[in-house]
Design a protein around this motif. Structure first.
Motif, PDB file in Angstrom:
ATOM      1  N   ALA A  72       0.848  -1.202   0.000  1.00 53.08           N
ATOM      2  CA  ALA A  72       0.000   0.000   0.000  1.00 53.08           C
ATOM      3  C   ALA A  72       0.880   1.248   0.000  1.00 53.08           C
ATOM      4  CB  ALA A  72      -0.923  -0.008   1.210  1.00 53.08           C
ATOM      5  N   ALA A  73       1.946   1.218   0.813  1.00 56.13           N
ATOM      6  CA  ALA A  73       2.862   2.366   0.860  1.00 56.13           C
ATOM      7  C   ALA A  73       3.537   2.558  -0.499  1.00 56.13           C
ATOM      8  CB  ALA A  73       3.911   2.150   1.953  1.00 56.13           C
ATOM      9  N   ALA A  74       3.898   1.448  -1.153  1.00 54.58           N
ATOM     10  CA  ALA A  74       4.552   1.545  -2.470  1.00 54.58           C
ATOM     11  C   ALA A  74       3.616   2.173  -3.501  1.00 54.58           C
ATOM     12  CB  ALA A  74       4.994   0.157  -2.947  1.00 54.58           C
ATOM     13  N   SER A  75       2.309   1.986  -3.308  1.00 53.17           N
ATOM     14  CA  SER A  75       1.337   2.571  -4.246  1.00 53.17           C
ATOM     15  C   SER A  75       1.063   4.037  -3.920  1.00 53.17           C
ATOM     16  CB  SER A  75       0.014   1.784  -4.198  1.00 53.17           C
ATOM     17  OG  SER A  75      -0.733   2.150  -3.039  1.00 53.17           O
ATOM     18  N   GLY A  76       1.573   4.482  -2.767  1.00 54.70           N
ATOM     19  CA  GLY A  76       1.380   5.884  -2.364  1.00 54.70           C
ATOM     20  C   GLY A  76      -0.020   6.159  -1.865  1.00 54.70           C
ATOM     21  N   SER A  77      -0.722   5.122  -1.356  1.00 50.02           N
ATOM     22  CA  SER A  77      -2.097   5.347  -0.894  1.00 50.02           C
ATOM     23  C   SER A  77      -2.284   4.752   0.500  1.00 50.02           C
ATOM     24  CB  SER A  77      -3.078   4.676  -1.855  1.00 50.02           C
ATOM     25  OG  SER A  77      -2.982   3.290  -1.706  1.00 50.02           O
ATOM     26  N   ASN A  78      -3.398   5.094   1.124  1.00 48.65           N
ATOM     27  CA  ASN A  78      -3.698   4.445   2.405  1.00 48.65           C
ATOM     28  C   ASN A  78      -5.038   3.713   2.338  1.00 48.65           C
ATOM     29  OD1 ASN A  78      -5.254   6.640   2.305  1.00 48.65           O
ATOM     30  ND2 ASN A  78      -4.830   7.410   4.384  1.00 48.65           N
ATOM     31  N   VAL A  79      -5.161   2.900   1.274  1.00 50.59           N
ATOM     32  CA  VAL A  79      -6.370   2.086   1.076  1.00 50.59           C
ATOM     33  C   VAL A  79      -6.372   0.942   2.094  1.00 50.59           C
ATOM     34  CG1 VAL A  79      -6.614   2.635  -1.380  1.00 50.59           C
ATOM     35  CG2 VAL A  79      -5.172   0.707  -0.675  1.00 50.59           C
ATOM     36  N   PRO A  80      -7.523   0.257   2.287  1.00 53.15           N
ATOM     37  CA  PRO A  80      -7.575  -0.847   3.260  1.00 53.15           C
ATOM     38  C   PRO A  80      -6.598  -1.979   2.944  1.00 53.15           C
ATOM     39  CG  PRO A  80      -9.779  -0.210   2.562  1.00 53.15           C
ATOM     40  CD  PRO A  80      -8.836   0.535   1.686  1.00 53.15           C
ATOM     41  N   VAL A  81      -6.058  -2.556   4.007  1.00 59.49           N
ATOM     42  CA  VAL A  81      -5.180  -3.729   3.869  1.00 59.49           C
ATOM     43  C   VAL A  81      -5.754  -4.839   4.751  1.00 59.49           C
ATOM     44  CG1 VAL A  81      -3.065  -2.431   3.359  1.00 59.49           C
ATOM     45  CG2 VAL A  81      -3.669  -2.907   5.734  1.00 59.49           C
ATOM     46  N   SER A  82      -5.475  -6.094   4.377  1.00 58.10           N
ATOM     47  CA  SER A  82      -6.032  -7.206   5.154  1.00 58.10           C
ATOM     48  C   SER A  82      -5.220  -8.481   4.918  1.00 58.10           C
ATOM     49  CB  SER A  82      -7.488  -7.450   4.746  1.00 58.10           C
ATOM     50  OG  SER A  82      -8.029  -8.513   5.491  1.00 58.10           O
ATOM     51  N   VAL A  83      -5.379  -9.420   5.852  1.00 60.86           N
ATOM     52  CA  VAL A  83      -4.828 -10.761   5.617  1.00 60.86           C
ATOM     53  C   VAL A  83      -5.920 -11.685   5.047  1.00 60.86           C
ATOM     54  CG1 VAL A  83      -2.975 -10.624   7.330  1.00 60.86           C
ATOM     55  CG2 VAL A  83      -5.251 -11.444   8.026  1.00 60.86           C
ATOM     56  N   LEU A  84      -7.124 -11.152   4.944  1.00 60.14           N
ATOM     57  CA  LEU A  84      -8.244 -11.909   4.387  1.00 60.14           C
ATOM     58  C   LEU A  84      -8.631 -11.277   3.051  1.00 60.14           C
ATOM     59  CD1 LEU A  84     -10.369 -12.094   7.683  1.00 60.14           C
ATOM     60  CD2 LEU A  84      -8.769 -13.820   6.781  1.00 60.14           C
ATOM     61  N   PRO A  85      -8.198 -11.865   1.917  1.00 58.42           N
ATOM     62  CA  PRO A  85      -8.385 -11.232   0.605  1.00 58.42           C
ATOM     63  C   PRO A  85      -9.819 -10.758   0.357  1.00 58.42           C
ATOM     64  CG  PRO A  85      -7.046 -13.205   0.373  1.00 58.42           C
ATOM     65  CD  PRO A  85      -7.492 -13.145   1.816  1.00 58.42           C
ATOM     66  N   TRP A  86     -10.821 -11.590   0.731  1.00 57.15           N
ATOM     67  CA  TRP A  86     -12.223 -11.265   0.434  1.00 57.15           C
ATOM     68  C   TRP A  86     -12.699 -10.001   1.142  1.00 57.15           C
ATOM     69  CZ3 TRP A  86     -10.232 -15.629   2.496  1.00 57.15           C
ATOM     70  CH2 TRP A  86     -10.376 -15.822   3.876  1.00 57.15           C
ATOM     71  N   GLU A  87     -11.958  -9.524   2.135  1.00 58.77           N
ATOM     72  CA  GLU A  87     -12.340  -8.261   2.786  1.00 58.77           C
ATOM     73  C   GLU A  87     -12.058  -7.050   1.899  1.00 58.77           C
ATOM     74  OE1 GLU A  87     -12.016  -9.188   7.561  1.00 58.77           O
ATOM     75  OE2 GLU A  87     -10.547  -7.842   6.640  1.00 58.77           O
ATOM     76  N   VAL A  88     -11.136  -7.211   0.937  1.00 58.07           N
ATOM     77  CA  VAL A  88     -10.800  -6.057   0.085  1.00 58.07           C
ATOM     78  C   VAL A  88     -11.142  -6.265  -1.396  1.00 58.07           C
ATOM     79  CG1 VAL A  88      -9.002  -5.039   1.554  1.00 58.07           C
ATOM     80  CG2 VAL A  88      -8.387  -6.868  -0.018  1.00 58.07           C
ATOM     81  N   THR A  89     -11.271  -7.522  -1.824  1.00 59.22           N
ATOM     82  CA  THR A  89     -11.416  -7.763  -3.270  1.00 59.22           C
ATOM     83  C   THR A  89     -12.749  -7.275  -3.844  1.00 59.22           C
ATOM     84  OG1 THR A  89     -12.071 -10.023  -2.683  1.00 59.22           O
ATOM     85  CG2 THR A  89      -9.809  -9.716  -3.459  1.00 59.22           C
ATOM     86  N   ALA A  90     -13.789  -7.194  -3.016  1.00 61.84           N
ATOM     87  CA  ALA A  90     -15.111  -6.821  -3.541  1.00 61.84           C
ATOM     88  C   ALA A  90     -15.134  -5.388  -4.055  1.00 61.84           C
ATOM     89  CB  ALA A  90     -16.173  -7.008  -2.466  1.00 61.84           C
ATOM     90  N   LYS A  91     -14.129  -4.594  -3.677  1.00 63.87           N
ATOM     91  CA  LYS A  91     -14.124  -3.183  -4.103  1.00 63.87           C
ATOM     92  C   LYS A  91     -13.387  -2.983  -5.429  1.00 63.87           C
ATOM     93  CE  LYS A  91     -14.176  -1.634   0.685  1.00 63.87           C
ATOM     94  NZ  LYS A  91     -13.556  -2.721   1.480  1.00 63.87           N
ATOM     95  N   ALA A  92     -12.918  -4.091  -6.035  1.00 62.87           N
ATOM     96  CA  ALA A  92     -12.057  -3.950  -7.214  1.00 62.87           C
ATOM     97  C   ALA A  92     -12.795  -4.197  -8.530  1.00 62.87           C
ATOM     98  CB  ALA A  92     -10.910  -4.954  -7.112  1.00 62.87           C
ATOM     99  N   ASP A  93     -12.330  -3.518  -9.592  1.00 64.14           N
ATOM    100  CA  ASP A  93     -12.723  -3.896 -10.956  1.00 64.14           C
ATOM    101  C   ASP A  93     -11.801  -5.013 -11.443  1.00 64.14           C
ATOM    102  OD1 ASP A  93     -14.606  -1.680 -11.317  1.00 64.14           O
ATOM    103  OD2 ASP A  93     -12.810  -0.423 -11.248  1.00 64.14           O
ATOM    104  N   ILE A  94     -10.543  -4.948 -10.971  1.00 64.51           N
ATOM    105  CA  ILE A  94      -9.542  -5.945 -11.379  1.00 64.51           C
ATOM    106  C   ILE A  94      -8.841  -6.470 -10.121  1.00 64.51           C
ATOM    107  CG2 ILE A  94      -7.474  -6.377 -12.784  1.00 64.51           C
ATOM    108  CD1 ILE A  94      -8.129  -3.692 -14.244  1.00 64.51           C
ATOM    109  N   VAL A  95      -8.880  -7.786  -9.909  1.00 59.15           N
ATOM    110  CA  VAL A  95      -8.134  -8.409  -8.807  1.00 59.15           C
ATOM    111  C   VAL A  95      -6.923  -9.120  -9.418  1.00 59.15           C
ATOM    112  CG1 VAL A  95      -8.163 -10.178  -6.992  1.00 59.15           C
ATOM    113  CG2 VAL A  95     -10.182  -8.735  -7.367  1.00 59.15           C
ATOM    114  N   ILE A  96      -5.735  -8.801  -8.914  1.00 58.79           N
ATOM    115  CA  ILE A  96      -4.527  -9.457  -9.417  1.00 58.79           C
ATOM    116  C   ILE A  96      -3.965 -10.334  -8.299  1.00 58.79           C
ATOM    117  CG2 ILE A  96      -2.265  -9.140 -10.484  1.00 58.79           C
ATOM    118  CD1 ILE A  96      -3.144  -6.351 -11.340  1.00 58.79           C
ATOM    119  N   ILE A  97      -3.964 -11.653  -8.528  1.00 62.15           N
ATOM    120  CA  ILE A  97      -3.456 -12.589  -7.515  1.00 62.15           C
ATOM    121  C   ILE A  97      -1.981 -12.856  -7.803  1.00 62.15           C
ATOM    122  CG2 ILE A  97      -3.674 -14.901  -6.511  1.00 62.15           C
ATOM    123  CD1 ILE A  97      -6.638 -14.854  -7.142  1.00 62.15           C
ATOM    124  N   THR A  98      -1.132 -12.418  -6.882  1.00 57.88           N
ATOM    125  CA  THR A  98       0.324 -12.617  -7.038  1.00 57.88           C
ATOM    126  C   THR A  98       0.877 -13.373  -5.829  1.00 57.88           C
ATOM    127  OG1 THR A  98       0.526 -10.326  -6.288  1.00 57.88           O
ATOM    128  CG2 THR A  98       0.905 -10.739  -8.632  1.00 57.88           C
TER     129      THR A  98
END
Ligand SMILES: NC(=O)c1ccc[n+]([C@@H]2O[C@H](COP(=O)([O-])OP(=O)(O)OC[C@H]3O[C@@H](n4cnc5c(N)ncnc54)[C@H](OP(=O)(O)O)[C@@H]3O)[C@@H](O)[C@H]2O)c1
Length: 290
Positions: A42-68
């Motif tokens: 998140a810091a590398a992206s320069g934003s303070n968007v939500p972070v989580s250890v549970l992917p489904w807590e943040v993925t619903a807000k995306a148009d594109i989910v990239i699994i790396t």
């Protein structure tokens, strides 16, 4: 502006975080196994968007989910996101493995997601903070049409050159990349062992061979294959190849098998070039099969 979420914030995930903003994409969240990795991305992206250890807590807000995540965790991660209804209809979900296809993400189709893959042909390191590592590289995209379109656009925006691979042929594409990269290292090891056996100091071996290797690559670029092939097999010089086999057998016997296997494949290339007589080709095949 499309919103993306990264799941698995290691080397590649963090590179996406660092460069996707400049490419015109907005982060919506980061998830990883450890919260510290998600926060770092998140810091590398320069934003303070939500972070989580549970992917489904943040993925619903995306148009594109990239699994790396690592390759072995992709299917399970996708399954968990699907189980928790972590994506909304028409979300594009991509993973970045070179070996596996979009079928790893199959479970997510139950939520209405469109699935695909995006494989950048590049080696990403942990601290890639200098030049954009996506600039000018080739990137394979594969999957459902809408996912391919999204992955293609994303690669282009990052400065990469996308090309499409068929889903059921993805593993062959990966085998090709292994041959071009890893096996080139093994081939250079063969050449180095032989030049050291010839008496050139190990410290000078690569410097001696490098201009030859560079020249060969330029010849392939200029004349293609088989046009770029030169040397004793292309000339049908059976006696020289016989001497090679004899000398390698005596001075570097553990290298002989690979030399012969490559020699046999080289006969095929020489035959395609058209200069090799049928008689010389037969003699070479016999010699290299003994
Ligand atoms: N690196 C490259 O050069 C490169 C190039 C092309 C493609 N790829 C592909 O990109 C993907 C990632 O590779 P990478 O080299 O970036 O790997 P990496 O540096 O090992 O990063 C993977 C990240 O995923 C996180 N993770 C592991 N298991 C997870 C799980 N179950 N759920 C959520 N996060 C999890 C790890 O967690 P924590 O840090 O949170 O513990 C780690 O940060 C792979 O599919 C790989 O084949 C990599």
């Amino acid at each position: 502006m499309k919103k993306y979420v990264i799941v698995g914030c290691g080397r590649l995930g963090t590179a996406f975080a660092r460069y996707l903003v400049g490419a015109g994409y907005r982060p919506a969240g980061f998830a990883s196994r450890s919260i510290s990795s998600a926060k770092r991305a998140a810091a590398a992206s320069g934003s303070n968007v939500p972070v989580s250890v549970l992917p489904w807590e943040v993925t619903a807000k995306a148009d594109i989910v990239i699994i790396t995540t690592p390759d072995g965790a992709i299917r399970d991660t996708a399954g968990k996101i699907a189980e928790y209804n972590g994506v909304v209809k028409d979300t594009v979900v991509l993973h970045c493995s070179g070996a596996h296809s979009s079928t790893e993400l199959e479970e997510l189709k139950k939520c209405g997601a469109t699935i695909g893959t995006l494989h950048p042909l590049q080696s990403f390191a942990a601290e890639d903070i200098g030049e954009n590592p996506f600039a000018g590289i080739m990137t394979a995209v594969e999957g459902e049409p809408e996912a391919v379109k999204t992955a293609w656009r994303l690669a282009e925006k990052l400065g990469a050159s996308p090309f499409e691979i068929q889903t059921d042929k993805k593993m062959l594409y990966h085998a090709s990349a292994v041959a071009a990269s890893n096996y080139l290292v093994t081939l250079m090891n063969l050449a180095l062992q032989l030049i050291i056996a010839s008496g050139v100091p190990a410290s000078k071996g690569f410097a001696v061979l490098k201009p030859l290797v560079r020249g060969t690559l330029s010849n392939i670029e200029r004349s293609g294959i088989p046009g770029a092939l030169t040397g004793p097999i292309a000339r049908g010089d059976v006696e020289t190849v016989r001497d090679h086999v004899s000398q390698i057998g005596q001075k570097a016997p553990t290298r002989l098998e690979l030399y012969k296997v490559l020699g046999k494949q080289t006969i095929e290339v020489a035959e395609a070039k058209g200069d090799l007589s049928a008689e010389a080709a037969e003699k070479l095949k016999k010699l290299l099969s003994e």
